[in-house]
Design a protein around this motif. Structure first.
Motif, mmCIF file in Angstrom:
data_model
loop_
_atom_site.group_PDB
_atom_site.id
_atom_site.type_symbol
_atom_site.label_atom_id
_atom_site.label_comp_id
_atom_site.label_asym_id
_atom_site.label_seq_id
_atom_site.Cartn_x
_atom_site.Cartn_y
_atom_site.Cartn_z
ATOM 1 N N MET A 1 0.803 -1.386 0.215
ATOM 2 C CA MET A 1 -0.037 0.013 0.174
ATOM 3 C C MET A 1 0.929 1.225 -0.095
ATOM 4 O O MET A 1 0.751 2.034 -0.839
ATOM 5 N N PHE A 2 1.664 1.371 1.043
ATOM 6 C CA PHE A 2 2.742 2.578 1.060
ATOM 7 C C PHE A 2 4.003 2.032 0.712
ATOM 8 O O PHE A 2 4.493 1.138 1.202
ATOM 9 N N LYS A 3 4.674 2.873 0.048
ATOM 10 C CA LYS A 3 6.129 2.565 -0.299
ATOM 11 C C LYS A 3 7.179 3.035 0.210
ATOM 12 O O LYS A 3 8.298 2.681 0.262
ATOM 13 N N LYS A 4 7.038 4.391 0.653
ATOM 14 C CA LYS A 4 8.001 5.060 1.397
ATOM 15 C C LYS A 4 7.382 5.530 2.678
ATOM 16 O O LYS A 4 6.493 6.616 2.510
ATOM 17 N N VAL A 5 8.033 5.138 3.679
ATOM 18 C CA VAL A 5 7.441 5.671 5.172
ATOM 19 C C VAL A 5 8.395 6.547 5.859
ATOM 20 O O VAL A 5 9.608 5.996 6.018
ATOM 21 N N LEU A 6 8.134 7.571 6.513
ATOM 22 C CA LEU A 6 8.882 8.088 7.345
ATOM 23 C C LEU A 6 8.647 8.478 8.747
ATOM 24 O O LEU A 6 7.479 8.464 9.081
ATOM 25 N N VAL A 7 9.477 8.248 9.426
ATOM 26 C CA VAL A 7 9.197 8.424 11.094
ATOM 27 C C VAL A 7 10.248 9.354 11.485
ATOM 28 O O VAL A 7 11.462 9.066 11.571
ATOM 29 N N PRO A 8 9.816 10.580 12.004
ATOM 30 C CA PRO A 8 10.712 11.567 12.846
ATOM 31 C C PRO A 8 10.987 11.203 14.072
ATOM 32 O O PRO A 8 10.170 10.715 14.674
ATOM 33 N N VAL A 9 12.149 11.050 14.468
ATOM 34 C CA VAL A 9 12.796 10.650 15.548
ATOM 35 C C VAL A 9 13.110 11.833 16.661
ATOM 36 O O VAL A 9 14.099 12.445 15.973
ATOM 37 N N ASP A 10 12.665 11.836 17.730
ATOM 38 C CA ASP A 10 13.315 12.972 18.645
ATOM 39 C C ASP A 10 14.172 12.342 19.499
ATOM 40 O O ASP A 10 13.882 11.227 20.235
ATOM 41 N N LEU A 11 15.409 12.487 19.067
ATOM 42 C CA LEU A 11 16.623 11.718 20.060
ATOM 43 C C LEU A 11 16.681 12.088 21.596
ATOM 44 O O LEU A 11 17.206 11.343 22.434
ATOM 45 N N GLY A 12 15.967 13.203 21.797
ATOM 46 C CA GLY A 12 16.054 13.716 23.340
ATOM 47 C C GLY A 12 14.943 12.681 24.058
ATOM 48 O O GLY A 12 15.005 12.448 25.283
ATOM 49 N N GLU A 13 14.079 12.118 23.240
ATOM 50 C CA GLU A 13 12.982 11.028 23.967
ATOM 51 C C GLU A 13 12.957 9.895 22.984
ATOM 52 O O GLU A 13 11.880 9.949 22.395
ATOM 53 N N PRO A 14 13.844 9.128 22.905
ATOM 54 C CA PRO A 14 13.861 8.083 21.902
ATOM 55 C C PRO A 14 12.771 7.043 22.137
ATOM 56 O O PRO A 14 12.396 6.440 21.239
ATOM 57 N N GLY A 15 12.276 6.986 23.273
ATOM 58 C CA GLY A 15 11.148 5.994 23.450
ATOM 59 C C GLY A 15 9.867 6.444 23.169
ATOM 60 O O GLY A 15 8.867 5.565 23.043
ATOM 61 N N PHE A 16 9.867 7.732 22.666
ATOM 62 C CA PHE A 16 8.624 8.543 22.606
ATOM 63 C C PHE A 16 7.793 8.029 21.165
ATOM 64 O O PHE A 16 6.863 7.675 20.869
ATOM 65 N N CYS A 17 8.901 7.595 20.390
ATOM 66 C CA CYS A 17 8.150 7.159 18.908
ATOM 67 C C CYS A 17 8.425 5.659 18.735
ATOM 68 O O CYS A 17 8.285 5.240 17.783
ATOM 69 N N GLN A 18 8.409 4.965 19.932
ATOM 70 C CA GLN A 18 8.332 3.395 19.825
ATOM 71 C C GLN A 18 7.109 2.954 18.835
ATOM 72 O O GLN A 18 7.211 1.827 18.078
ATOM 73 N N LYS A 19 5.836 3.535 19.219
ATOM 74 C CA LYS A 19 4.608 3.101 18.621
ATOM 75 C C LYS A 19 4.855 3.356 17.251
ATOM 76 O O LYS A 19 4.284 2.516 16.312
ATOM 77 N N ALA A 20 5.460 4.189 16.867
ATOM 78 C CA ALA A 20 5.271 5.069 15.325
ATOM 79 C C ALA A 20 6.349 3.935 14.667
ATOM 80 O O ALA A 20 6.146 3.533 13.620
ATOM 81 N N ILE A 21 7.493 3.679 15.290
ATOM 82 C CA ILE A 21 8.595 2.537 14.862
ATOM 83 C C ILE A 21 7.813 1.399 14.532
ATOM 84 O O ILE A 21 7.967 0.605 13.512
ATOM 85 N N ASP A 22 7.206 0.726 15.514
ATOM 86 C CA ASP A 22 6.438 -0.496 15.381
ATOM 87 C C ASP A 22 5.536 -0.406 14.202
ATOM 88 O O ASP A 22 5.296 -1.561 13.565
ATOM 89 N N LEU A 23 4.639 0.365 14.015
ATOM 90 C CA LEU A 23 3.766 0.779 13.060
ATOM 91 C C LEU A 23 4.524 0.810 11.594
ATOM 92 O O LEU A 23 4.053 0.126 10.803
ATOM 93 N N ALA A 24 5.373 1.458 11.578
ATOM 94 C CA ALA A 24 6.342 1.651 10.331
ATOM 95 C C ALA A 24 7.207 0.316 10.247
ATOM 96 O O ALA A 24 7.072 -0.137 8.776
ATOM 97 N N LEU A 25 7.659 -0.561 10.931
ATOM 98 C CA LEU A 25 7.879 -1.690 10.639
ATOM 99 C C LEU A 25 6.945 -2.736 10.220
ATOM 100 O O LEU A 25 7.385 -3.492 9.119
#
Length: 143
Positions: A1-25
């Motif tokens: 469905m989607f061919k290019k997926v972007l996840v912006p990462v806030d390295l000051g709070e790296p755990g904050f984007c874990q759900k976004a990473i899981d969905l992207a994976l």
């Protein structure tokens, strides 16, 4: 469905984007999509940055942030996945939007910070700006 997926990462709070990473994976796995990870740091033109750091110190800091992004990817992603990674300097929303445009991103998955209404009025919301100005699908994840 989607061919290019972007996840912006806030390295000051790296755990904050874990759900976004899981969905992207999941999207990468199910659709053989290309994963993009970016982070945005204040640029040297920012008076706060320029007032406290020399240009050389700033360059070294940006290099260390790029290394942190690589370590983040190493820790959070499967070994066989090689994402496109980039460190930008300046306005987070503007660089996210620019990356979307220049890399033909068709899905952005963002973790949305919980800010007070006053903070959003005064500072604005990166996720809101990206969602309203982007020409691709944007998924906001609330933690």
């Amino acid at each position: 469905m989607f061919k290019k997926v972007l996840v912006p990462v806030d390295l000051g709070e790296p755990g904050f984007c874990q759900k976004a990473i899981d969905l992207a994976l999941r999207e990468v796995r199910d659709n053989q999509a290309e994963l993009h990870l970016i982070t945005v740091v204040p640029g040297y033109s920012n008076p706060i940055v320029a007032g406290y750091f020399s240009e050389d110190e700033h360059d070294q800091a940006v290099h260390r942030i790029a290394e942190q992004l690589q370590q983040f990817a190493h820790d959070k992603l499967p070994e066989n996945l090689h994402p496109v990674m980039k460190v930008y300097e300046g306005s987070p929303a503007e660089h996210i939007l620019s990356h979307i445009k220049h890399h033909d991103i068709d899905l952005v998955i963002l973790a949305a910070h919980h800010r007070s209404r006053l903070d959003e009025f005064l500072l604005g919301s990166v996720s809101a700006r990206v969602a309203e100005r982007s020409h691709c699908s944007v998924m906001l994840i609330r933690n």
